[in-house]
Design a protein around this motif. Structure first.
Motif, mmCIF file in Angstrom:
data_model
loop_
_atom_site.group_PDB
_atom_site.id
_atom_site.type_symbol
_atom_site.label_atom_id
_atom_site.label_comp_id
_atom_site.label_asym_id
_atom_site.label_seq_id
_atom_site.Cartn_x
_atom_site.Cartn_y
_atom_site.Cartn_z
ATOM 1 N N LEU A 40 94.697 14.427 61.505
ATOM 2 C CA LEU A 40 93.286 14.775 60.304
ATOM 3 C C LEU A 40 94.163 14.058 59.001
ATOM 4 O O LEU A 40 93.090 13.695 57.708
ATOM 5 N N LEU A 41 94.669 15.753 58.416
ATOM 6 C CA LEU A 41 95.278 15.613 57.244
ATOM 7 C C LEU A 41 95.883 14.253 56.325
ATOM 8 O O LEU A 41 95.471 13.450 55.490
ATOM 9 N N LEU A 101 94.983 11.140 57.684
ATOM 10 C CA LEU A 101 93.827 10.372 57.799
ATOM 11 C C LEU A 101 93.049 11.082 56.104
ATOM 12 O O LEU A 101 92.908 9.318 55.448
ATOM 13 N N VAL A 102 92.579 11.862 55.635
ATOM 14 C CA VAL A 102 92.370 12.075 54.697
ATOM 15 C C VAL A 102 92.908 11.532 53.914
ATOM 16 O O VAL A 102 92.604 10.725 52.191
ATOM 17 N N VAL A 103 95.070 11.860 53.701
ATOM 18 C CA VAL A 103 95.339 10.951 52.336
ATOM 19 C C VAL A 103 94.652 9.915 52.715
ATOM 20 O O VAL A 103 94.675 8.611 51.364
ATOM 21 N N ALA A 104 94.982 8.851 53.422
ATOM 22 C CA ALA A 104 95.460 7.356 53.718
ATOM 23 C C ALA A 104 93.435 6.827 53.422
ATOM 24 O O ALA A 104 93.281 5.987 52.280
ATOM 25 N N LEU A 105 92.572 7.504 53.615
ATOM 26 C CA LEU A 105 91.057 6.824 53.460
ATOM 27 C C LEU A 105 90.649 7.544 51.840
ATOM 28 O O LEU A 105 89.661 6.962 51.233
ATOM 29 N N GLY A 106 91.535 8.829 51.134
ATOM 30 C CA GLY A 106 91.249 9.148 49.910
ATOM 31 C C GLY A 106 91.302 8.248 48.708
ATOM 32 O O GLY A 106 91.140 7.182 47.649
ATOM 33 N N HIS A 107 92.485 7.171 49.698
ATOM 34 C CA HIS A 107 93.268 6.688 48.706
ATOM 35 C C HIS A 107 92.421 5.261 48.904
ATOM 36 O O HIS A 107 92.389 4.727 47.668
ATOM 37 N N ALA A 108 92.414 5.274 49.729
ATOM 38 C CA ALA A 108 90.745 3.661 49.761
ATOM 39 C C ALA A 108 89.913 3.497 49.265
ATOM 40 O O ALA A 108 89.978 2.989 48.363
ATOM 41 N N LEU A 109 89.503 4.797 49.007
ATOM 42 C CA LEU A 109 87.873 5.613 48.614
ATOM 43 C C LEU A 109 88.138 4.867 46.733
ATOM 44 O O LEU A 109 87.508 4.241 46.262
ATOM 45 N N THR A 110 89.398 5.447 46.547
ATOM 46 C CA THR A 110 89.874 5.051 44.376
ATOM 47 C C THR A 110 89.715 3.390 44.358
ATOM 48 O O THR A 110 89.520 2.310 43.201
ATOM 49 N N ILE A 144 90.451 17.227 71.476
ATOM 50 C CA ILE A 144 89.645 17.892 70.555
ATOM 51 C C ILE A 144 89.416 18.484 68.919
ATOM 52 O O ILE A 144 88.255 18.260 68.731
ATOM 53 N N THR A 145 90.147 19.051 68.705
ATOM 54 C CA THR A 145 90.241 18.400 67.128
ATOM 55 C C THR A 145 90.710 17.135 66.323
ATOM 56 O O THR A 145 89.610 17.457 65.771
ATOM 57 N N VAL A 146 91.161 16.467 67.026
ATOM 58 C CA VAL A 146 91.108 14.979 66.438
ATOM 59 C C VAL A 146 89.253 14.627 66.753
ATOM 60 O O VAL A 146 88.753 14.488 65.215
ATOM 61 N N TRP A 199 87.438 18.183 45.803
ATOM 62 C CA TRP A 199 87.378 19.085 45.634
ATOM 63 C C TRP A 199 86.744 20.473 46.346
ATOM 64 O O TRP A 199 87.759 20.887 47.405
ATOM 65 N N PRO A 200 85.346 20.559 45.844
ATOM 66 C CA PRO A 200 84.615 21.361 45.800
ATOM 67 C C PRO A 200 84.171 20.807 48.034
ATOM 68 O O PRO A 200 84.210 22.238 48.289
ATOM 69 N N ALA A 201 83.936 19.516 48.268
ATOM 70 C CA ALA A 201 83.660 19.389 49.155
ATOM 71 C C ALA A 201 84.752 20.075 50.955
ATOM 72 O O ALA A 201 84.700 20.471 51.096
ATOM 73 N N SER A 202 86.071 19.607 50.125
ATOM 74 C CA SER A 202 87.470 19.804 50.290
ATOM 75 C C SER A 202 87.965 21.490 51.046
ATOM 76 O O SER A 202 87.863 21.772 52.349
#
Length: 250
Positions: A53-54, A56-65, A136-138, A160-163
């Motif tokens: 999941l971590l 995934l967050v890094v990959a998607l966060g970079h794409a959103l920018t 189940i975690t994923v 950052w607040p959401a994270s």
């Protein structure tokens, strides 16, 4: 500072409550796996799921920018609104007694019984336990990732607040899981889902309006007003569904 905080605390609260619900659901299964099949493989599977999941967050966060902000707000706002409406619909129907309440204790027993029916591996490494905890975690974590990214997509300073809200929920549920070693059946999950549905619908409406170029009266201060509006409509829906259910029963 008033505008900043009226935008900051709803972001953290929405992320915290949504993550709390998903973490409780994941913990119920992980505890069942650990109790029946062994804690080593269960914890390893859960930890591997968190690592995935971590990434995934890094990959998607970079794409959103790379997406223009206004288009991103419109798309994310629409998705967040649909996501919130799904949660709110189920919460309203459960609050009205139309749908049965979510029972974590029953889920725990069902998962434990299913695992008992599988032969326990003789060696220390249990592939079934690892796979069940990882899955189940994923599965539950992907929803948390989406909510965190959607809340923070409208403005970079909200990610950052959401994270932090999601991380706080994870730590709280993990601590409770270590302390009680049983499903958190007393957590008022439907109340949490009701609140999360209201928060996500309010954020989705706000971001969609921003993406369409609408200037909200009061800027960020419109978010609490949207929350109150969705809450009022949801409560009216609960009362209406109760009357309809009572009429059908008679």
């Amino acid at each position: 500072m008033l505008i900043h905080w009226t935008h900051l605390w709803p972001s953290m609260l929405a992320s915290f409550l949504a993550s709390l619900v998903e973490c409780v659901e994941a913990l119920t299964v992980v505890l069942a796996v650990g109790a029946v099949r062994g804690w080593r493989s269960a914890l390893a599977g859960s930890a591997s799921g968190l690592a995935a999941l971590l990434l995934l967050v890094v990959a998607l966060g970079h794409a959103l920018t790379r997406i223009p902000l206004q288009k991103l707000q419109l798309v994310v706002g629409g998705l967040l609104l649909l996501f919130g409406m799904r949660w709110l619909r189920k919460a309203v129907l459960r609050a009205a007694g139309v749908l049965a309440l979510h029972d974590e204790a029953a889920i725990y027993e069902r998962e434990a019984q299913a695992l008992r029916e599988q032969a326990v591996a003789a060696h220390a490494w249990d592939k079934l336990a690892f796979a069940a905890a990882f899955k189940i975690t994923v599965l539950e974590g992907v929803e948390v990732v989406f909510i965190v990214l959607a809340i923070g997509a409208g403005r970079p300073d909200l990610l950052w607040p959401a994270s932090l809200g999601a991380l706080a929920a994870l730590l709280v549920v993990a601590a409770l899981g270590v302390a009680v070693h049983k499903p958190l059946a007393r957590v008022p999950e439907n109340t949490l889902k009701f609140a999360v549905g209201v928060l996500l619908c309010a954020f989705g409406t706000y971001w969609a309006g921003e993406g369409m170029g609408y200037a909200w009266p009061g800027a960020d201060g419109a978010i609490p007003l949207l929350m109150c509006a969705f809450l009022a409509v949801a409560m009216l829906c609960v009362a209406g569904c109760r009357r309809m259910a009572a009429g059908v029963a008679r």
